[in-house]
Design a protein around this motif. Structure first.
Motif, PDB file in Angstrom:
ATOM      1  N   ARG A  94       3.751   4.930  -8.269  1.00  0.00           N
ATOM      2  CA  ARG A  94       3.275   6.132  -8.376  1.00  0.00           C
ATOM      3  C   ARG A  94       2.170   6.409  -7.666  1.00  0.00           C
ATOM      4  O   ARG A  94       1.886   7.664  -7.136  1.00  0.00           O
ATOM      5  N   ALA A  95       1.424   5.448  -7.210  1.00  0.00           N
ATOM      6  CA  ALA A  95       0.279   5.581  -6.036  1.00  0.00           C
ATOM      7  C   ALA A  95       0.959   5.971  -4.898  1.00  0.00           C
ATOM      8  O   ALA A  95       0.393   6.871  -4.251  1.00  0.00           O
ATOM      9  N   ALA A  96       2.005   5.498  -4.460  1.00  0.00           N
ATOM     10  CA  ALA A  96       2.430   5.756  -3.401  1.00  0.00           C
ATOM     11  C   ALA A  96       3.188   7.229  -3.427  1.00  0.00           C
ATOM     12  O   ALA A  96       3.170   8.158  -2.317  1.00  0.00           O
ATOM     13  N   ALA A  97       3.782   7.566  -4.488  1.00  0.00           N
ATOM     14  CA  ALA A  97       4.270   9.104  -4.829  1.00  0.00           C
ATOM     15  C   ALA A  97       3.270   9.987  -4.662  1.00  0.00           C
ATOM     16  O   ALA A  97       3.295  11.099  -3.856  1.00  0.00           O
ATOM     17  N   LEU A  98       2.027   9.821  -5.282  1.00  0.00           N
ATOM     18  CA  LEU A  98       0.996  10.763  -5.095  1.00  0.00           C
ATOM     19  C   LEU A  98       0.576  10.863  -3.684  1.00  0.00           C
ATOM     20  O   LEU A  98       0.129  11.817  -3.287  1.00  0.00           O
ATOM     21  N   ALA A  99       0.570   9.770  -3.078  1.00  0.00           N
ATOM     22  CA  ALA A  99       0.163  10.005  -1.540  1.00  0.00           C
ATOM     23  C   ALA A  99       1.165  10.860  -0.870  1.00  0.00           C
ATOM     24  O   ALA A  99       0.993  11.588   0.200  1.00  0.00           O
ATOM     25  N   GLU A 100       2.398  10.559  -1.067  1.00  0.00           N
ATOM     26  CA  GLU A 100       3.528  11.339  -0.625  1.00  0.00           C
ATOM     27  C   GLU A 100       3.215  12.927  -0.672  1.00  0.00           C
ATOM     28  O   GLU A 100       3.714  13.722   0.028  1.00  0.00           O
ATOM     29  N   MET A 101       2.538  13.101  -1.803  1.00  0.00           N
ATOM     30  CA  MET A 101       2.467  14.601  -2.209  1.00  0.00           C
ATOM     31  C   MET A 101       1.180  15.085  -1.367  1.00  0.00           C
ATOM     32  O   MET A 101       0.973  16.195  -1.641  1.00  0.00           O
ATOM     33  N   GLY A 102       0.676  14.317  -0.678  1.00  0.00           N
ATOM     34  CA  GLY A 102      -0.630  14.913  -0.070  1.00  0.00           C
ATOM     35  C   GLY A 102      -1.741  14.694  -0.557  1.00  0.00           C
ATOM     36  O   GLY A 102      -2.893  15.336   0.013  1.00  0.00           O
ATOM     37  N   LYS A 103      -1.960  13.967  -1.717  1.00  0.00           N
ATOM     38  CA  LYS A 103      -3.058  13.882  -2.454  1.00  0.00           C
ATOM     39  C   LYS A 103      -3.876  12.903  -1.703  1.00  0.00           C
ATOM     40  O   LYS A 103      -3.520  11.826  -1.361  1.00  0.00           O
ATOM     41  N   THR A 104      -5.277  13.008  -2.104  1.00  0.00           N
ATOM     42  CA  THR A 104      -6.294  11.965  -1.548  1.00  0.00           C
ATOM     43  C   THR A 104      -6.677  11.055  -2.850  1.00  0.00           C
ATOM     44  O   THR A 104      -6.970  11.502  -3.682  1.00  0.00           O
ATOM     45  N   GLU A 105      -6.149   9.805  -2.797  1.00  0.00           N
ATOM     46  CA  GLU A 105      -6.074   8.784  -3.794  1.00  0.00           C
ATOM     47  C   GLU A 105      -7.422   7.976  -3.487  1.00  0.00           C
ATOM     48  O   GLU A 105      -7.539   7.118  -2.387  1.00  0.00           O
ATOM     49  N   ILE A 106      -8.151   7.573  -4.410  1.00  0.00           N
ATOM     50  CA  ILE A 106      -8.911   6.747  -4.684  1.00  0.00           C
ATOM     51  C   ILE A 106      -8.382   5.431  -5.828  1.00  0.00           C
ATOM     52  O   ILE A 106      -8.006   6.096  -6.904  1.00  0.00           O
ATOM     53  N   VAL A 107      -8.339   4.401  -5.328  1.00  0.00           N
ATOM     54  CA  VAL A 107      -7.740   3.296  -6.209  1.00  0.00           C
ATOM     55  C   VAL A 107      -8.742   2.250  -6.544  1.00  0.00           C
ATOM     56  O   VAL A 107      -9.236   1.789  -5.594  1.00  0.00           O
ATOM     57  N   VAL A 108      -8.728   1.845  -7.556  1.00  0.00           N
ATOM     58  CA  VAL A 108      -9.495   0.674  -7.943  1.00  0.00           C
ATOM     59  C   VAL A 108      -8.438  -0.349  -8.562  1.00  0.00           C
ATOM     60  O   VAL A 108      -7.602  -0.337  -9.494  1.00  0.00           O
ATOM     61  N   ASP A 109      -8.427  -1.551  -7.646  1.00  0.00           N
ATOM     62  CA  ASP A 109      -7.346  -2.618  -7.655  1.00  0.00           C
ATOM     63  C   ASP A 109      -7.949  -3.999  -7.384  1.00  0.00           C
ATOM     64  O   ASP A 109      -8.469  -3.801  -6.137  1.00  0.00           O
ATOM     65  N   LEU A 110      -7.910  -4.978  -7.932  1.00  0.00           N
ATOM     66  CA  LEU A 110      -8.347  -6.247  -7.473  1.00  0.00           C
ATOM     67  C   LEU A 110      -7.737  -6.912  -6.733  1.00  0.00           C
ATOM     68  O   LEU A 110      -8.026  -8.003  -5.997  1.00  0.00           O
ATOM     69  N   ASN A 111      -6.554  -6.417  -6.271  1.00  0.00           N
ATOM     70  CA  ASN A 111      -5.505  -7.194  -5.360  1.00  0.00           C
ATOM     71  C   ASN A 111      -5.325  -6.242  -4.220  1.00  0.00           C
ATOM     72  O   ASN A 111      -5.004  -5.243  -4.073  1.00  0.00           O
ATOM     73  N   PRO A 112      -5.954  -6.582  -3.163  1.00  0.00           N
ATOM     74  CA  PRO A 112      -6.002  -5.873  -1.793  1.00  0.00           C
ATOM     75  C   PRO A 112      -4.603  -5.630  -1.155  1.00  0.00           C
ATOM     76  O   PRO A 112      -4.508  -4.739  -0.563  1.00  0.00           O
ATOM     77  N   SER A 171      -1.903  -4.929  -2.799  1.00  0.00           N
ATOM     78  CA  SER A 171      -0.901  -4.353  -3.687  1.00  0.00           C
ATOM     79  C   SER A 171      -0.658  -2.731  -3.235  1.00  0.00           C
ATOM     80  O   SER A 171      -1.231  -2.440  -2.210  1.00  0.00           O
ATOM     81  N   ARG A 172       0.564  -2.418  -3.631  1.00  0.00           N
ATOM     82  CA  ARG A 172       1.203  -1.162  -3.377  1.00  0.00           C
ATOM     83  C   ARG A 172      -0.084   0.087  -3.343  1.00  0.00           C
ATOM     84  O   ARG A 172      -0.333   1.107  -2.482  1.00  0.00           O
ATOM     85  N   SER A 173      -0.703  -0.287  -4.415  1.00  0.00           N
ATOM     86  CA  SER A 173      -1.760   0.919  -4.868  1.00  0.00           C
ATOM     87  C   SER A 173      -2.869   0.875  -3.806  1.00  0.00           C
ATOM     88  O   SER A 173      -3.067   1.943  -3.346  1.00  0.00           O
ATOM     89  N   ALA A 174      -3.645  -0.381  -3.626  1.00  0.00           N
ATOM     90  CA  ALA A 174      -4.482  -0.412  -2.628  1.00  0.00           C
ATOM     91  C   ALA A 174      -4.121   0.139  -1.137  1.00  0.00           C
ATOM     92  O   ALA A 174      -4.810   0.545  -0.650  1.00  0.00           O
ATOM     93  N   GLN A 175      -2.951  -0.307  -0.733  1.00  0.00           N
ATOM     94  CA  GLN A 175      -2.282  -0.071   0.347  1.00  0.00           C
ATOM     95  C   GLN A 175      -2.059   1.444   0.574  1.00  0.00           C
ATOM     96  O   GLN A 175      -2.089   1.921   1.708  1.00  0.00           O
ATOM     97  N   SER A 176      -1.787   1.969  -0.703  1.00  0.00           N
ATOM     98  CA  SER A 176      -1.572   3.621  -0.545  1.00  0.00           C
ATOM     99  C   SER A 176      -2.715   4.185  -0.437  1.00  0.00           C
ATOM    100  O   SER A 176      -2.694   5.428  -0.025  1.00  0.00           O
ATOM    101  N   ALA A 177      -3.744   3.977  -0.854  1.00  0.00           N
ATOM    102  CA  ALA A 177      -4.966   4.521  -1.049  1.00  0.00           C
ATOM    103  C   ALA A 177      -5.586   4.958  -0.030  1.00  0.00           C
ATOM    104  O   ALA A 177      -5.827   4.260   1.154  1.00  0.00           O
ATOM    105  N   ALA A 178      -6.137   6.121   0.134  1.00  0.00           N
ATOM    106  CA  ALA A 178      -7.147   6.579   1.219  1.00  0.00           C
ATOM    107  C   ALA A 178      -8.369   5.682   1.043  1.00  0.00           C
ATOM    108  O   ALA A 178      -9.305   5.417   1.947  1.00  0.00           O
ATOM    109  N   ILE A 179      -8.762   5.684  -0.151  1.00  0.00           N
ATOM    110  CA  ILE A 179     -10.173   4.772  -0.240  1.00  0.00           C
ATOM    111  C   ILE A 179      -9.744   3.589  -1.578  1.00  0.00           C
ATOM    112  O   ILE A 179      -9.815   4.031  -2.667  1.00  0.00           O
ATOM    113  N   PRO A 180      -9.535   2.684  -1.034  1.00  0.00           N
ATOM    114  CA  PRO A 180      -9.273   1.620  -1.900  1.00  0.00           C
ATOM    115  C   PRO A 180     -10.577   0.920  -2.382  1.00  0.00           C
ATOM    116  O   PRO A 180     -11.302   0.440  -1.415  1.00  0.00           O
TER     117      PRO A 180
END
Length: 247
Positions: free
Chosen positions: A165-183, A185-194
């Protein structure tokens, strides 16, 4: 909750585990959330259970991005609701953001339980019950969002997020801020601000920075966001985990 002495070396970790257990009992957190919490705790061990400098820089950039947003939304799953309801409500108030429940193991009962739980902790409005829009490219329940919530948002904070879902939100053009302890992870890698940090440290840290930037003008906030180097932040977190170098 079992009484945990403050001087116990694992006191914070044990309290966190009990919150997840209580969340399961209340119907807020799924049993799979227990596994996810353990995985995150392992990474936090490796980070020295502290906020490293790059994570603090990310939290400041996240605060600036939320303050700049036209429509910021804080996404809430079961673990997040169980672990940090007060902290999320406070951040939402400081940056004028919506709170929206979004779940992989979604049932209407769980969504209502989490919404009620957030209201018990001070939230005045919680989105996610309507689910009248879908995130493109997802076939599971996390695709369901509110049209006037996450679907409309320009900036979304997604703590403890599933990577697809993090990747899908990024595909929608949304600016994502992700909190994730694994740098990695797809979530952290997709985020504008991990933000590679424990949720219980990261959310209050973002709030603290947002309060400090409340009087900043748009130009200053944009400069903070623009100067944040996501690749460098991810590299610093990975280096800290691999080497034990926490500076």
């Amino acid at each position: 909750m079992t009484e945990i002495p403050e001087d116990h070396p694992r006191s914070q970790s044990l309290r966190t585990r009990h919150r997840i257990e209580e969340g399961v009992e209340k119907g807020i957190t799924s049993k799979q959330g227990l596994i996810a919490e353990g995985r995150g705790e392992a990474f936090d061990y490796l980070l020295g259970e502290r906020t490293i400098p790059s994570a603090d820089e990310a939290a400041r950039a996240a605060a600036a991005q939320l303050l700049l947003a036209r429509h910021p939304v804080l996404s809430v799953n079961g673990n997040v609701a169980a672990l940090a309801p007060d902290e999320l409500v406070e951040l939402a108030e400081v940056v004028d953001a919506d709170l929206e429940v979004n779940l992989f193991d979604r049932t209407e009962e769980r969504v209502r339980a989490i919404a009620d739980h957030l209201r018990e902790h001070g939230a005045t409005e919680v989105k996610g019950l309507t689910a009248d829009a879908r995130i493109p490219g997802l076939s599971h329940e996390r695709a369901k969002v509110d049209a006037d919530g996450i679907y409309d948002a320009d900036v979304v904070l997604v703590p403890l997020e599933d990577g697809d879902r993090a990747a899908a939100l990024a595909e929608m053009g949304k600016t994502e801020i992700v909190v994730d302890l694994n740098p990695l992870s797809r979530s952290a890698q997709s985020a504008a601000i991990p933000i590679v940090d424990n949720l219980l440290r990261a959310i209050p840290n973002v709030t603290r920075h947002a309060r400090g930037l409340a009087d900043a003008d748009g130009e200053m906030l944009e400069e903070i966001v623009a100067s944040f180097d996501r690749e460098r932040a991810l590299e610093a977190a990975e280096r800290a985990i691999r080497t034990g170098d926490l500076d």
